[in-house]
Design a protein around this motif. Sequence first.
Motif, PDB file in Angstrom:
ATOM      1  N   PHE A 186       0.840  -1.200   0.000  1.00  0.00           N
ATOM      2  CA  PHE A 186       0.000   0.000   0.000  1.00  0.00           C
ATOM      3  C   PHE A 186       0.877   1.253   0.000  1.00  0.00           C
ATOM      4  O   PHE A 186       1.855   1.326   0.759  1.00  0.00           O
ATOM      5  CB  PHE A 186      -0.907   0.042   1.237  1.00  0.00           C
ATOM      6  N   ASN A 210       2.851   1.733   3.740  1.00  0.00           N
ATOM      7  CA  ASN A 210       2.403   0.928   4.874  1.00  0.00           C
ATOM      8  C   ASN A 210       3.602   0.503   5.712  1.00  0.00           C
ATOM      9  O   ASN A 210       4.559  -0.078   5.206  1.00  0.00           O
ATOM     10  CB  ASN A 210       1.652  -0.295   4.347  1.00  0.00           C
ATOM     11  N   HIS A 232      -1.050   2.490   8.428  1.00  0.00           N
ATOM     12  CA  HIS A 232      -1.464   2.295   7.042  1.00  0.00           C
ATOM     13  C   HIS A 232      -0.862   3.415   6.193  1.00  0.00           C
ATOM     14  O   HIS A 232      -0.566   4.512   6.703  1.00  0.00           O
ATOM     15  CB  HIS A 232      -2.984   2.298   6.948  1.00  0.00           C
ATOM     16  N   ALA A 233      -0.699   3.130   4.912  1.00  0.00           N
ATOM     17  CA  ALA A 233      -0.026   4.092   4.022  1.00  0.00           C
ATOM     18  C   ALA A 233      -0.681   5.466   4.085  1.00  0.00           C
ATOM     19  O   ALA A 233       0.007   6.501   4.148  1.00  0.00           O
ATOM     20  CB  ALA A 233      -0.054   3.561   2.591  1.00  0.00           C
ATOM     21  N   GLU A 234      -2.010   5.490   4.088  1.00  0.00           N
ATOM     22  CA  GLU A 234      -2.730   6.766   4.092  1.00  0.00           C
ATOM     23  C   GLU A 234      -2.491   7.528   5.394  1.00  0.00           C
ATOM     24  O   GLU A 234      -2.301   8.749   5.388  1.00  0.00           O
ATOM     25  CB  GLU A 234      -4.237   6.512   3.922  1.00  0.00           C
ATOM     26  N   CYS A 265      -4.792   1.936  -2.978  1.00  0.00           N
ATOM     27  CA  CYS A 265      -5.941   1.060  -2.723  1.00  0.00           C
ATOM     28  C   CYS A 265      -7.008   1.866  -1.983  1.00  0.00           C
ATOM     29  O   CYS A 265      -6.673   2.816  -1.251  1.00  0.00           O
ATOM     30  CB  CYS A 265      -5.506  -0.151  -1.892  1.00  0.00           C
ATOM     31  N   GLU A 266      -8.219   1.496  -2.139  1.00  0.00           N
ATOM     32  CA  GLU A 266      -9.350   2.122  -1.445  1.00  0.00           C
ATOM     33  C   GLU A 266      -9.042   2.253   0.052  1.00  0.00           C
ATOM     34  O   GLU A 266      -8.721   1.248   0.707  1.00  0.00           O
ATOM     35  CB  GLU A 266     -10.591   1.240  -1.637  1.00  0.00           C
ATOM     36  N   PRO A 267      -9.123   3.452   0.591  1.00  0.00           N
ATOM     37  CA  PRO A 267      -8.831   3.609   2.025  1.00  0.00           C
ATOM     38  C   PRO A 267      -9.797   2.773   2.875  1.00  0.00           C
ATOM     39  O   PRO A 267     -11.003   2.750   2.616  1.00  0.00           O
ATOM     40  CB  PRO A 267      -9.041   5.101   2.272  1.00  0.00           C
ATOM     41  N   CYS A 268      -9.256   2.104   3.884  1.00  0.00           N
ATOM     42  CA  CYS A 268     -10.085   1.311   4.798  1.00  0.00           C
ATOM     43  C   CYS A 268     -10.795   2.261   5.766  1.00  0.00           C
ATOM     44  O   CYS A 268     -10.541   3.473   5.764  1.00  0.00           O
ATOM     45  CB  CYS A 268      -9.194   0.320   5.550  1.00  0.00           C
ATOM     46  N   CYS A 278      -8.434   4.538   7.653  1.00  0.00           N
ATOM     47  CA  CYS A 278      -7.830   5.598   6.832  1.00  0.00           C
ATOM     48  C   CYS A 278      -8.857   6.667   6.488  1.00  0.00           C
ATOM     49  O   CYS A 278      -8.541   7.859   6.452  1.00  0.00           O
ATOM     50  CB  CYS A 278      -7.240   5.007   5.559  1.00  0.00           C
ATOM     51  N   PHE A 297      -6.170  -9.199   2.755  1.00  0.00           N
ATOM     52  CA  PHE A 297      -6.381  -8.111   3.715  1.00  0.00           C
ATOM     53  C   PHE A 297      -7.868  -7.970   4.062  1.00  0.00           C
ATOM     54  O   PHE A 297      -8.730  -8.264   3.241  1.00  0.00           O
ATOM     55  CB  PHE A 297      -5.806  -6.795   3.162  1.00  0.00           C
ATOM     56  N   ASP A 319      -9.840  -5.376   4.659  1.00  0.00           N
ATOM     57  CA  ASP A 319     -10.524  -4.096   4.428  1.00  0.00           C
ATOM     58  C   ASP A 319     -12.023  -4.284   4.183  1.00  0.00           C
ATOM     59  O   ASP A 319     -12.861  -3.607   4.789  1.00  0.00           O
ATOM     60  CB  ASP A 319      -9.899  -3.369   3.234  1.00  0.00           C
TER      61      ASP A 319
HETATM   62  N1  LIG Z   1      -5.942   1.226   2.059  1.00  0.00           N
HETATM   63  C1  LIG Z   1      -5.196   0.428   2.855  1.00  0.00           C
HETATM   64  N2  LIG Z   1      -5.691  -0.746   3.236  1.00  0.00           N
HETATM   65  C2  LIG Z   1      -4.926  -1.510   4.050  1.00  0.00           C
HETATM   66  N3  LIG Z   1      -5.189  -2.720   4.593  1.00  0.00           N
HETATM   67  C3  LIG Z   1      -4.113  -3.078   5.329  1.00  0.00           C
HETATM   68  N4  LIG Z   1      -3.160  -2.111   5.288  1.00  0.00           N
HETATM   69  C4  LIG Z   1      -3.656  -1.114   4.496  1.00  0.00           C
HETATM   70  C5  LIG Z   1      -3.142   0.155   4.066  1.00  0.00           C
HETATM   71  O1  LIG Z   1      -2.027   0.589   4.394  1.00  0.00           O
HETATM   72  N5  LIG Z   1      -3.956   0.880   3.245  1.00  0.00           N
END
Ligand SMILES: Nc1nc2[nH]cnc2c(=O)[nH]1
Length: 160
Positions: A31, A47, A58-60, A85-88, A91, A117, A119
């Motif tokens: 991510f 991430n 998380h990256a965001e 990737c779609e923010p969880c 995030c 994952f 999410d």
């Molecule tokens: N969007 C997003 N989903 C995640 N799911 C697990 N880690 C991450 C992350 O860093 N970003």
Amino acid sequence: MSAHSAQQRDEYLNLAIQLAVHNVSDGGGPFGAVVVTADGTVHEGVNRVTRDHDPTAHAEVVAIRRAAAASKRFDLTGSVLYASCEPCPLCLSATLWARIGHVYFAADRHGAAKAGFDDAVFYEYFAGTRPELLPVEHAELAASNEPFDAWRNHARRTAY
Ligand SMILES: Nc1nc2[nH]cnc2c(=O)[nH]1
């Protein structure tokens, strides 16, 4: 900075994707994210959950923390978040609290699920369809609202 062109959007999304790809070979999760603040400054995040022993990294969230620290602001109004990737839900909550005005993402929660994952599962929890994942109980005490009373009575509070 809330109205980026389609070309800018794709450039920043491709940057977030490249950050994600490189983070895998660096030993992290797949991510990446970029926050572009109102003045056009680019703040990158990857991430760091496993490397930092931090389930919130998380990256965001990492990109938001870096943008806020670099600009010395907790309010990132006028910023845009680009995510590989779609923010969880974590995030998205951080994005709301940062007052970021717009989000673009590339892969979606179902792509993340195929990579193992959770999410999509956590989205189901917040949609109310998987309540068994986490019992949350309200225990009202006599002192429950004392912190808010103290806040309201604190003349020099910094609101956010
Ligand atoms: N969007 C997003 N989903 C995640 N799911 C697990 N880690 C991450 C992350 O860093 N970003």
